[in-house]
Design a protein around this motif. Sequence first.
Motif, short mmCIF file in Angstrom:
data_model
loop_
_atom_site.label_atom_id
_atom_site.label_comp_id
_atom_site.label_asym_id
_atom_site.label_seq_id
_atom_site.Cartn_x
_atom_site.Cartn_y
_atom_site.Cartn_z
N LEU A 107 48.31 18.00 65.46
CA LEU A 107 49.64 18.60 65.55
C LEU A 107 50.71 17.60 65.95
CD1 LEU A 107 51.70 20.91 65.72
CD2 LEU A 107 50.76 21.44 68.00
N PHE A 108 50.48 16.83 67.02
CA PHE A 108 51.53 15.95 67.51
C PHE A 108 51.87 14.86 66.49
CE2 PHE A 108 49.14 16.96 71.64
CZ PHE A 108 49.79 18.17 71.76
N GLU A 109 50.86 14.41 65.78
CA GLU A 109 51.08 13.41 64.73
C GLU A 109 51.96 13.99 63.62
OE1 GLU A 109 48.25 10.21 62.39
OE2 GLU A 109 47.48 12.24 62.72
N VAL A 110 51.71 15.25 63.25
CA VAL A 110 52.52 15.89 62.22
C VAL A 110 53.97 16.05 62.67
CG1 VAL A 110 52.84 18.02 60.89
CG2 VAL A 110 50.55 17.07 61.18
N VAL A 111 54.16 16.41 63.95
CA VAL A 111 55.52 16.54 64.47
C VAL A 111 56.29 15.22 64.31
CG1 VAL A 111 56.94 16.98 66.52
CG2 VAL A 111 54.91 18.37 66.08
N THR A 112 55.65 14.12 64.69
CA THR A 112 56.34 12.82 64.60
C THR A 112 56.61 12.42 63.16
OG1 THR A 112 54.27 11.54 64.64
CG2 THR A 112 55.31 12.04 66.76
N GLU A 113 55.73 12.86 62.25
CA GLU A 113 55.87 12.45 60.85
C GLU A 113 56.73 13.40 60.02
OE1 GLU A 113 51.93 12.03 59.35
OE2 GLU A 113 51.55 10.15 60.42
N THR A 114 57.08 14.56 60.55
CA THR A 114 57.94 15.48 59.81
C THR A 114 59.28 14.79 59.57
OG1 THR A 114 56.88 17.42 60.77
CG2 THR A 114 59.09 17.73 59.87
N PRO A 115 59.74 14.68 58.32
CA PRO A 115 60.90 13.83 58.02
C PRO A 115 62.24 14.37 58.48
CG PRO A 115 60.11 14.91 56.03
CD PRO A 115 59.11 15.20 57.10
N VAL A 116 62.30 15.65 58.89
CA VAL A 116 63.56 16.19 59.40
C VAL A 116 63.51 16.18 60.93
CG1 VAL A 116 64.04 17.58 57.37
CG2 VAL A 116 62.74 18.57 59.26
N PRO A 117 64.65 16.00 61.59
CA PRO A 117 64.67 15.98 63.05
C PRO A 117 64.21 17.30 63.65
CG PRO A 117 66.68 15.04 62.16
CD PRO A 117 65.96 15.65 61.01
N ILE A 118 63.50 17.20 64.78
CA ILE A 118 63.00 18.37 65.49
C ILE A 118 63.55 18.36 66.91
CG2 ILE A 118 60.95 19.61 66.28
CD1 ILE A 118 59.39 18.30 64.02
N VAL A 119 64.21 19.45 67.29
CA VAL A 119 64.80 19.58 68.62
C VAL A 119 63.97 20.57 69.42
CG1 VAL A 119 66.89 20.13 69.92
CG2 VAL A 119 67.09 19.19 67.59
N ALA A 120 63.48 20.14 70.58
CA ALA A 120 62.71 21.02 71.44
C ALA A 120 63.65 21.75 72.40
CB ALA A 120 61.67 20.23 72.23
N ALA A 121 63.52 23.07 72.48
CA ALA A 121 64.29 23.90 73.40
C ALA A 121 63.36 24.31 74.54
CB ALA A 121 64.86 25.12 72.69
N ILE A 122 63.50 23.66 75.69
CA ILE A 122 62.52 23.78 76.77
C ILE A 122 63.14 24.53 77.95
CG2 ILE A 122 60.93 22.48 78.23
CD1 ILE A 122 61.40 20.08 76.30
#
Length: 264
Positions: free
Chosen positions: A96-111
């Motif tokens: 999972l974490f590898e896929v998150v880093t490789e997803t080509p669009v930016p990902i913003v975490a709402a924590i």
Amino acid sequence: MGNPQRRESGLVVDERGHVRVLTLDRPERRNALSAALQADLVEELLRCAEDGNVRAVVLAANGPAFCAGFDLTEIREQDLRGERFRPPMNRPTRALFEVVTETPVPIVAAIAGAAVAGGFELALACDLRVAAPGVPMGLPEAKIGMGANFGSVVLPKRIPMGIALELLYTGEYVTSEVAERWGLVNRLVPADDVLPTALGLAEQIALNAPISVRRMKETAVKALELPLWQALRLDVGPNPYLSEDREEGIAARLEKRPPRWTGR
């Protein structure tokens, strides 16, 4: 918001224009990452990568915790059944974490709540992080005999080595205020403002040329450890300089109008 779709695993998928919102919805388990939830997150992130309409992703959570990490109850039940435990990088499915880093669009975490163990690793894998004050963050894996494989690799790249090793070795938590001082948190806002702020950042990103943003993410991720001369000639991802969007962007700026991006 649009028309949210909830998966059986507890993942809620919602469309907001060019932003896709992925929400962990297992509050009774502190949004622990079950095998099914991990699989659905991977599948949805792969879809985001393939969908030219998606220009940014927000990763959010319902309930008092952002994510408590891997589902220890599920793992314990597997142990009791005598099933073999496979480390995260030795499984037939994508990590999972590898896929998150490789997803080509930016990902913003709402924590808005605790991000610990694999939940902290999930937040680390995202590009930007918006957090509420007083949120516990950390990697307690050494206290339970786990490995924090992703965190052990990534955390020392994000903060000074000595601080990263202290967190890893002791398994102690820090607050989001401390994480912000270290640069791990982009925005520190009241809990009720976490999701709106994350959405605002994602929507701001989505206004820009998608081909440029995808190029920037892929270049930044892959060039991080390269010497300067290699990084400058990496040439990965879509090439905005040769795109129709480059012509459109310049024309729109000179004509003082909003650009009409095509992603080509």
